[in-house]
Scaffold this active site. Sequence first.
Site, PDB file in Angstrom:
ATOM      1  N   ASN A   9       2.317  -1.292   6.781  1.00 42.73           N
ATOM      2  CA  ASN A   9       3.705  -1.010   6.424  1.00 42.73           C
ATOM      3  C   ASN A   9       3.677   0.138   5.417  1.00 42.73           C
ATOM      4  O   ASN A   9       3.372  -0.076   4.251  1.00 42.73           O
ATOM      5  CB  ASN A   9       4.339  -2.270   5.816  1.00 42.73           C
ATOM      6  CG  ASN A   9       5.755  -2.015   5.344  1.00 42.73           C
ATOM      7  OD1 ASN A   9       6.352  -0.980   5.627  1.00 42.73           O
ATOM      8  ND2 ASN A   9       6.309  -2.980   4.612  1.00 42.73           N
ATOM      9  N   LYS A  11       6.048   1.813   4.259  1.00 38.69           N
ATOM     10  CA  LYS A  11       7.247   1.835   3.405  1.00 38.69           C
ATOM     11  C   LYS A  11       7.783   3.274   3.314  1.00 38.69           C
ATOM     12  O   LYS A  11       7.698   4.021   4.296  1.00 38.69           O
ATOM     13  CB  LYS A  11       6.952   1.232   2.035  1.00 38.69           C
ATOM     14  CG  LYS A  11       6.259  -0.124   2.133  1.00 38.69           C
ATOM     15  CD  LYS A  11       6.230  -0.874   0.841  1.00 38.69           C
ATOM     16  CE  LYS A  11       5.416  -2.134   1.025  1.00 38.69           C
ATOM     17  NZ  LYS A  11       5.518  -3.027  -0.123  1.00 38.69           N
ATOM     18  N   HIS A  94      11.759  -7.957   5.948  1.00 45.22           N
ATOM     19  CA  HIS A  94      10.864  -7.722   4.812  1.00 45.22           C
ATOM     20  C   HIS A  94      11.616  -8.056   3.521  1.00 45.22           C
ATOM     21  O   HIS A  94      12.818  -7.786   3.405  1.00 45.22           O
ATOM     22  CB  HIS A  94      10.386  -6.269   4.815  1.00 45.22           C
ATOM     23  CG  HIS A  94       9.250  -6.043   3.863  1.00 45.22           C
ATOM     24  ND1 HIS A  94       9.449  -5.936   2.506  1.00 45.22           N
ATOM     25  CD2 HIS A  94       7.925  -5.949   4.063  1.00 45.22           C
ATOM     26  CE1 HIS A  94       8.280  -5.767   1.916  1.00 45.22           C
ATOM     27  NE2 HIS A  94       7.329  -5.784   2.837  1.00 45.22           N
ATOM     28  N   GLU A  96      11.727  -6.671   0.735  1.00 45.13           N
ATOM     29  CA  GLU A  96      12.374  -5.528   0.091  1.00 45.13           C
ATOM     30  C   GLU A  96      13.722  -5.227   0.763  1.00 45.13           C
ATOM     31  O   GLU A  96      14.679  -4.831   0.106  1.00 45.13           O
ATOM     32  CB  GLU A  96      11.438  -4.307   0.121  1.00 45.13           C
ATOM     33  CG  GLU A  96      10.268  -4.502  -0.835  1.00 45.13           C
ATOM     34  CD  GLU A  96       9.015  -3.718  -0.499  1.00 45.13           C
ATOM     35  OE1 GLU A  96       9.070  -2.791   0.312  1.00 45.13           O
ATOM     36  OE2 GLU A  96       7.959  -4.066  -1.069  1.00 45.13           O
ATOM     37  N   GLU A 166       4.788 -13.546   3.703  1.00 42.97           N
ATOM     38  CA  GLU A 166       4.520 -12.656   2.574  1.00 42.97           C
ATOM     39  C   GLU A 166       5.111 -13.233   1.295  1.00 42.97           C
ATOM     40  O   GLU A 166       6.329 -13.104   1.064  1.00 42.97           O
ATOM     41  CB  GLU A 166       5.155 -11.287   2.827  1.00 42.97           C
ATOM     42  CG  GLU A 166       4.631 -10.591   4.061  1.00 42.97           C
ATOM     43  CD  GLU A 166       4.818  -9.098   3.942  1.00 42.97           C
ATOM     44  OE1 GLU A 166       3.816  -8.384   3.964  1.00 42.97           O
ATOM     45  OE2 GLU A 166       5.959  -8.640   3.778  1.00 42.97           O
ATOM     46  N   GLY A 172       2.581  -5.936  -3.457  1.00 39.65           N
ATOM     47  CA  GLY A 172       2.452  -4.759  -4.319  1.00 39.65           C
ATOM     48  C   GLY A 172       2.089  -5.083  -5.761  1.00 39.65           C
ATOM     49  O   GLY A 172       2.177  -4.224  -6.629  1.00 39.65           O
ATOM     50  N   SER A 212      -0.708  -7.845  -1.100  1.00 42.50           N
ATOM     51  CA  SER A 212      -1.920  -7.327  -1.752  1.00 42.50           C
ATOM     52  C   SER A 212      -3.197  -7.660  -0.996  1.00 42.50           C
ATOM     53  O   SER A 212      -4.245  -7.907  -1.597  1.00 42.50           O
ATOM     54  CB  SER A 212      -1.995  -7.802  -3.210  1.00 42.50           C
ATOM     55  OG  SER A 212      -0.882  -7.322  -3.923  1.00 42.50           O
TER      56      SER A 212
HETATM   57  C1  PEP Z   1       4.166  -5.408   2.316  1.00 38.37           C
HETATM   58  O1  PEP Z   1       4.994  -4.729   1.748  1.00 38.37           O
HETATM   59  O2  PEP Z   1       4.414  -5.875   3.437  1.00 38.37           O
HETATM   60  C2  PEP Z   1       2.900  -5.654   1.647  1.00 38.37           C
HETATM   61  C3  PEP Z   1       2.165  -6.656   2.048  1.00 38.37           C
HETATM   62  O3  PEP Z   1       2.563  -4.806   0.607  1.00 38.37           O
HETATM   63  P1  PEP Z   1       1.194  -4.787  -0.234  1.00 38.37           P
HETATM   64  O4  PEP Z   1       0.074  -4.945   0.749  1.00 38.37           O
HETATM   65  O5  PEP Z   1       1.186  -3.463  -0.907  1.00 38.37           O
HETATM   66  O6  PEP Z   1       1.261  -5.948  -1.179  1.00 38.37           O
END
Ligand code: PEP
Length: 249
Positions: A9, A11, A94, A96, A166, A172, A212
């Site tokens: 992703n 972003k 997601h 976000e 998630e 993040g 992460s």
């Molecule tokens: C995400 O935004 O789907 C995600 C898992 O981000 P990160 O791996 O940076 O935590």
Amino acid sequence: MRKKVVAGNWKCNTNLQEGIALAKEVNDIVSVDDVVVVLGTPFVHITEVAKTVTNPAVSVSAQNCAAEPKGAFTGEVSAEMIASTGAKYVILGHSERREYYGETSEILNKKLALVLENKLTPIYCCGEPLEIREAGTQNEYVIKQLQETIFTLPVEEFKKLILAYEPIWAIGTGKTATTEQAQEIHKTIRDAIAAKFGQDVADEISILYGGSCNAKNAKELFANPDVDGGLIGGASLKAEDFNAIITSY
Ligand code: PEP
């Protein structure tokens, strides 16, 4: 047997030239035939990235789509438009998008229908915020997210989905769910799918872990029986790091 999937992703990162270069690097470095690799690029990049990717293991995804099929919705990108680029997947729900753009279950249900109608595969995200994890009610929270959205789909449509769990507190932040935490909630999700749609359906649905996930922790996370890959944010922006995750199985 359910598919192993590693989806990046990106972003709101990379300009078009950087995005094409990254896609090319991933295209050239990936050498797997048992993992589905997905690049979740910004809308602007999708067409060019879809042309750049020739590796049969690699597909392209959008990170969102409009909740309406077409019309006077300035700035929106429809599922039909995404499908016409050659992209095969759309990330939906997601955290976000839920948090910053007010995506409710009602909106997500409209998007899910359009994505499926256009023969794209939704990568549907769920996951709890920190206060819910601290209260210990994450299982109920996540199951409710599913009940309000994807559990309302007819079984034949539901079977086409990929799920991503998630935990918001891990996205993040550099904090990752422990392998036990990931397995426990992935199993809870799979059991809920089995109760709703039957064990055969539950056994075939890929449930990805996101939050992460990186080259160091992917192996341990992916070793869990109910973790079928990852949705990767930051670590998908470098081809070598992303490939190290892909080859973690
Ligand atoms: C995400 O935004 O789907 C995600 C898992 O981000 P990160 O791996 O940076 O935590």
